[in-house]
Design a protein around this motif. Structure first.
Motif, short mmCIF file in Angstrom:
data_model
loop_
_atom_site.label_atom_id
_atom_site.label_comp_id
_atom_site.label_asym_id
_atom_site.label_seq_id
_atom_site.Cartn_x
_atom_site.Cartn_y
_atom_site.Cartn_z
N GLY A 187 69.61 72.10 33.50
CA GLY A 187 68.69 72.44 32.43
C GLY A 187 68.06 73.81 32.51
N ALA A 188 68.70 74.73 33.25
CA ALA A 188 68.17 76.09 33.32
C ALA A 188 68.13 76.71 31.92
N ASP A 189 67.09 77.49 31.67
CA ASP A 189 66.95 78.18 30.39
C ASP A 189 67.95 79.33 30.36
N LEU A 190 68.97 79.20 29.55
CA LEU A 190 70.06 80.17 29.52
C LEU A 190 69.67 81.49 28.89
N ASN A 191 68.60 81.49 28.13
CA ASN A 191 68.22 82.69 27.37
C ASN A 191 66.93 83.33 27.86
N LEU A 192 66.42 82.86 29.00
CA LEU A 192 65.21 83.43 29.57
C LEU A 192 65.58 84.71 30.30
N GLY A 193 65.17 85.85 29.73
CA GLY A 193 65.55 87.13 30.29
C GLY A 193 64.66 87.57 31.44
N THR A 199 69.04 89.15 29.24
CA THR A 199 69.38 87.74 29.43
C THR A 199 70.43 87.56 30.53
N PRO A 200 70.57 86.33 31.02
CA PRO A 200 71.62 86.05 31.99
C PRO A 200 73.01 86.42 31.48
N LEU A 201 73.29 86.12 30.21
CA LEU A 201 74.60 86.42 29.66
C LEU A 201 74.86 87.93 29.66
N ARG A 202 73.86 88.70 29.27
CA ARG A 202 74.07 90.15 29.24
C ARG A 202 74.28 90.70 30.65
N HIS A 203 73.51 90.17 31.61
CA HIS A 203 73.72 90.60 33.00
C HIS A 203 75.14 90.27 33.46
N ALA A 204 75.61 89.07 33.14
CA ALA A 204 76.96 88.67 33.55
C ALA A 204 78.01 89.59 32.93
N ARG A 205 77.85 89.92 31.69
CA ARG A 205 78.80 90.80 31.02
C ARG A 205 78.74 92.21 31.58
N GLN A 206 77.55 92.71 31.83
CA GLN A 206 77.42 94.05 32.38
C GLN A 206 78.07 94.17 33.75
N LYS A 207 78.05 93.07 34.52
CA LYS A 207 78.64 93.08 35.85
C LYS A 207 80.14 92.73 35.83
N GLY A 208 80.64 92.37 34.68
CA GLY A 208 82.04 92.01 34.58
C GLY A 208 82.36 90.64 35.13
N VAL A 211 83.99 84.82 34.22
CA VAL A 211 83.93 83.36 34.34
C VAL A 211 82.48 82.88 34.14
N ILE A 212 81.53 83.56 34.76
CA ILE A 212 80.13 83.17 34.59
C ILE A 212 79.70 83.34 33.14
N ALA A 213 80.13 84.43 32.52
CA ALA A 213 79.80 84.64 31.10
C ALA A 213 80.36 83.50 30.25
N ASP A 214 81.58 83.07 30.56
CA ASP A 214 82.19 81.97 29.80
C ASP A 214 81.43 80.66 30.00
N ILE A 215 80.96 80.42 31.24
CA ILE A 215 80.16 79.21 31.51
C ILE A 215 78.90 79.23 30.66
N LEU A 216 78.25 80.37 30.62
CA LEU A 216 77.01 80.49 29.85
C LEU A 216 77.27 80.35 28.35
N LEU A 217 78.32 80.99 27.87
CA LEU A 217 78.65 80.91 26.43
C LEU A 217 78.96 79.47 26.03
N SER A 218 79.74 78.78 26.86
CA SER A 218 80.11 77.40 26.56
C SER A 218 78.88 76.48 26.49
N ALA A 219 77.84 76.87 27.22
CA ALA A 219 76.61 76.05 27.24
C ALA A 219 75.63 76.48 26.14
N GLY A 220 76.00 77.48 25.34
CA GLY A 220 75.15 77.90 24.24
C GLY A 220 74.28 79.10 24.49
N ALA A 221 74.58 79.89 25.53
CA ALA A 221 73.77 81.06 25.83
C ALA A 221 73.94 82.14 24.76
N ARG A 222 72.88 82.91 24.58
CA ARG A 222 72.91 84.04 23.65
C ARG A 222 72.65 85.32 24.42
N GLU A 223 73.19 86.40 23.91
CA GLU A 223 72.95 87.70 24.53
C GLU A 223 71.71 88.35 23.93
#
Length: 223
Positions: A187-193, A199-208, A211-223
């Motif tokens: 239940g971690a907040d996926l969009n808490l920056g 956000t976590p998703l943007r950090h994951a994408r910036q770091k390349g 797989v982590i970005a896909d996990i977050l996207l599949s769970a409904g994360a937003r950038e």
């Protein structure tokens, strides 16, 4: 690491004078030393002689903390069963729970959890045991902590949650991918920056970390 503050120095001075009743002072310090060197028989004997599990050394460590720093499992178990406080913090603001979680000491962590610890006691970064466990890739420790009432979305003084720290300070590999999945499921907040709103998703994408970005996207994360 920065020098100790005046508060820290005063703490160390005070604990060197506290925790030992008259007549047991030598035994109290001997108990801490025995715990640190993993001398089980000496610990048993000193406890029988009345050494206090509440006593501290100049670093603010109890015998339980001294044992935890070295991952001395048998001694930690004995001290907890004898009434050692799993919430006591030393001059570095480590408690047995916080230290075991950050260090990946699973056996001692489980013992501290069984002793009903206070999850609102934080480390010197203002964080829970979960945050450094996620950063350092201690998967089994993370699993144990997520079974408790620990706050999965707690924000430390850096402005990071456990999820953010797993991404920002992790390596993006299989271990941290697993940890991100565990946090998402818990239940971690996926969009808490972070403090800058990243956000976590943007950090994951910036770091390349695809797989982590896909996990977050599949769970409904937003950038």
């Amino acid at each position: 690491m920065c020098a100790l503050s005046w508060t820290g120095l005063l703490f160390m001075a005070s604990v060197s004078l506290a925790g030992a009743e008259p007549g047991h002072r030598t035994g109290d310090q001997a108990l801490i030393a025995a715990a640190e060197r993993n001398d089980v028989e000496a610990v048993r004997q000193l406890l029988k002689e009345g050494a206090s599990v509440r006593a501290r050394d100049p670093q603010g460590r109890t015998a339980l903390l001294a044992a935890t720093y070295r991952n001395h499992v048998e001694i930690a178990k004995l001290l907890i069963l004898t009434g050692s406080d799993v919430n006591t913090q030393d001059a570095m603001q480590n408690s047995p729970l916080l230290l075991a979680g950050a260090s990946g000491y699973l056996d001692i962590l489980r013992m501290t959890l069984a002793a009903d610890p206070d999850f609102t006691i934080y480390n010197r970064y203002g964080g829970t045991a979960l945050i450094p466990a996620c950063e350092r890739g201690h998967v089994e420790v993370v699993k144990e902590l997520l079974k408790t009432k620990i706050d999965v979305n707690h924000v430390n003084r850096l402005g990071w949650t456990a999820l953010l720290e797993a991404i920002i300070l992790g390596d993006g590999g299989p271990t941290h991918q697993t940890i991100v999945g565990l946090l998402v499921a818990a239940g971690a907040d996926l969009n808490l920056g972070d403090g800058d709103g990243v956000t976590p998703l943007r950090h994951a994408r910036q770091k390349g970390y695809r797989v982590i970005a896909d996990i977050l996207l599949s769970a409904g994360a937003r950038e």
